[in-house]
Design an enzyme around this catalytic site. Sequence first.
Site, PDB file in Angstrom:
ATOM      1  N   HIS A 239       0.812  -1.235   0.000  1.00 21.21           N
ATOM      2  CA  HIS A 239       0.000   0.000   0.000  1.00 21.21           C
ATOM      3  C   HIS A 239       0.846   1.287   0.000  1.00 21.21           C
ATOM      4  CE1 HIS A 239      -0.141  -0.524   4.682  1.00 21.21           C
ATOM      5  NE2 HIS A 239       0.861   0.271   4.352  1.00 21.21           N
TER       6      HIS A 239
ATOM      7  N   HIS B 284      -2.274   4.703   9.655  1.00 19.95           N
ATOM      8  CA  HIS B 284      -0.939   5.275   9.895  1.00 19.95           C
ATOM      9  C   HIS B 284      -1.028   6.652  10.564  1.00 19.95           C
ATOM     10  CE1 HIS B 284      -0.326   2.399   6.598  1.00 19.95           C
ATOM     11  NE2 HIS B 284       0.957   2.418   6.817  1.00 19.95           N
TER      12      HIS B 284
ATOM     13  N   HIS C 244       9.931  -3.903   4.602  1.00 19.08           N
ATOM     14  CA  HIS C 244      10.406  -2.529   4.474  1.00 19.08           C
ATOM     15  C   HIS C 244      10.647  -1.918   5.843  1.00 19.08           C
ATOM     16  CE1 HIS C 244       5.988  -1.927   4.741  1.00 19.08           C
ATOM     17  NE2 HIS C 244       6.127  -0.609   4.850  1.00 19.08           N
TER      18      HIS C 244
ATOM     19  N   GLU D  21       3.774  -5.219   8.718  1.00 21.81           N
ATOM     20  CA  GLU D  21       2.455  -5.180   8.067  1.00 21.81           C
ATOM     21  C   GLU D  21       2.090  -6.530   7.445  1.00 21.81           C
ATOM     22  OE1 GLU D  21       2.493  -0.395   6.939  1.00 21.81           O
ATOM     23  OE2 GLU D  21       2.946  -1.863   5.389  1.00 21.81           O
TER      24      GLU D  21
HETATM   25  C1  DHB Z   1       6.055   3.395   2.349  1.00 26.36           C
HETATM   26  C2  DHB Z   1       5.532   2.126   2.670  1.00 26.36           C
HETATM   27  C3  DHB Z   1       4.426   2.024   3.520  1.00 26.36           C
HETATM   28  O1  DHB Z   1       3.872   0.831   3.903  1.00 26.36           O
HETATM   29  C4  DHB Z   1       3.822   3.150   4.032  1.00 26.36           C
HETATM   30  O2  DHB Z   1       2.730   3.007   4.813  1.00 26.36           O
HETATM   31  C5  DHB Z   1       4.347   4.412   3.731  1.00 26.36           C
HETATM   32  C6  DHB Z   1       5.456   4.526   2.894  1.00 26.36           C
HETATM   33  C7  DHB Z   1       7.224   3.549   1.415  1.00 26.36           C
HETATM   34  O3  DHB Z   1       7.908   2.572   1.064  1.00 26.36           O
HETATM   35  O4  DHB Z   1       7.495   4.688   0.984  1.00 26.36           O
HETATM   36 FE    FE Z   2       2.330   1.144   5.569  1.00 28.20          FE
END
Ligand code: DHB
Ligand code: FE
Length: 285
Positions: free
Chosen positions: A12, A59, A191, A238
């Site tokens: 997302h 978020h 991530h 996540e």
């Molecule tokens: C990014 C990834 C995410 O899951 C999010 O909520 C906000 C930013 C990203 O990789 O930039």
């Molecule tokens: Fe996210």
Amino acid sequence: MATLIGGIAVSHVPAIGRAIADHRQDEPYWKPFFDGFGPAHDWLDRMKPDVVVVLYNDHGLNFFLDKMPTFAIGAAPSYANADEGWGLPVHAPFAGAPDLSWHLIEHLVGEEFDLTTCQEMLVDHAFGVPMELLWPGRAPPPAVPVCINTVQHPLPSARRCFRLGQALGRAIEAWPVDQRVAVIATGGLSHQLDGARAGFINKSFDQLCLDKLVSDPEALTGYSTRELVELSGSQGVEVLMWIAMSGAMTGRRRRVHTHYHIPISNTAAGLLVIENETARATVPA
Ligand code: DHB
Ligand code: FE
């Protein structure tokens, strides 16, 4: 009775929303990512969900650090979007499905999952971007948003999320209405956006998850939250939504499609489509 047709899990990242708004799908950076969605669109066209349950994490738009439910569920006729800081165009309100919401709330509380019930709820990029990816240029089906806290520790364990998914699957199939329901999970895969490991991606762990989510999702419930942070990054947790989605499948899981692309922004972008085998005989002509 309702039919649980299957589930989709999808990343997302806000930058995806910006690329869609700017019509950059065919640019070299974006094309390999967007090209992965064809089989998901084909599956949705064939399986025709009437309504979707969307497992995602807020978020900081609807819930902030001062009040953070572990699990929350929407029970509203519609859900407004707003910009939580990424500068994305604000999406038109998304249609809700309050009858299904209240059925799920009754059933889940009955199974001792005490979710925070929200008769008003803003949805952020983690809800809106996947809807645009899966139903590009058209309105998605009415939705029930379910929030899982993956933002402020302590987080619910992988096992707890899997069990929430199982209870959700039972609840959907107990809905005495002739509707086709899909479960959508958003977020992940690996991530980390901040700290010393900013930019961290773990392809081998992502591949393991993509395999186990279909073949043996319970294997993923053995990881502690600390292990998940180590293996997938502080935001890669996540993947808990993906584990809950897999838990919701009531029949044998059949893999329809997997796509994996590194990186989109700072994220390993994944897409997984699972069919719930009990729904197979019910595919509309
Ligand atoms: C990014 C990834 C995410 O899951 C999010 O909520 C906000 C930013 C990203 O990789 O930039
Ligand atoms: Fe996210």
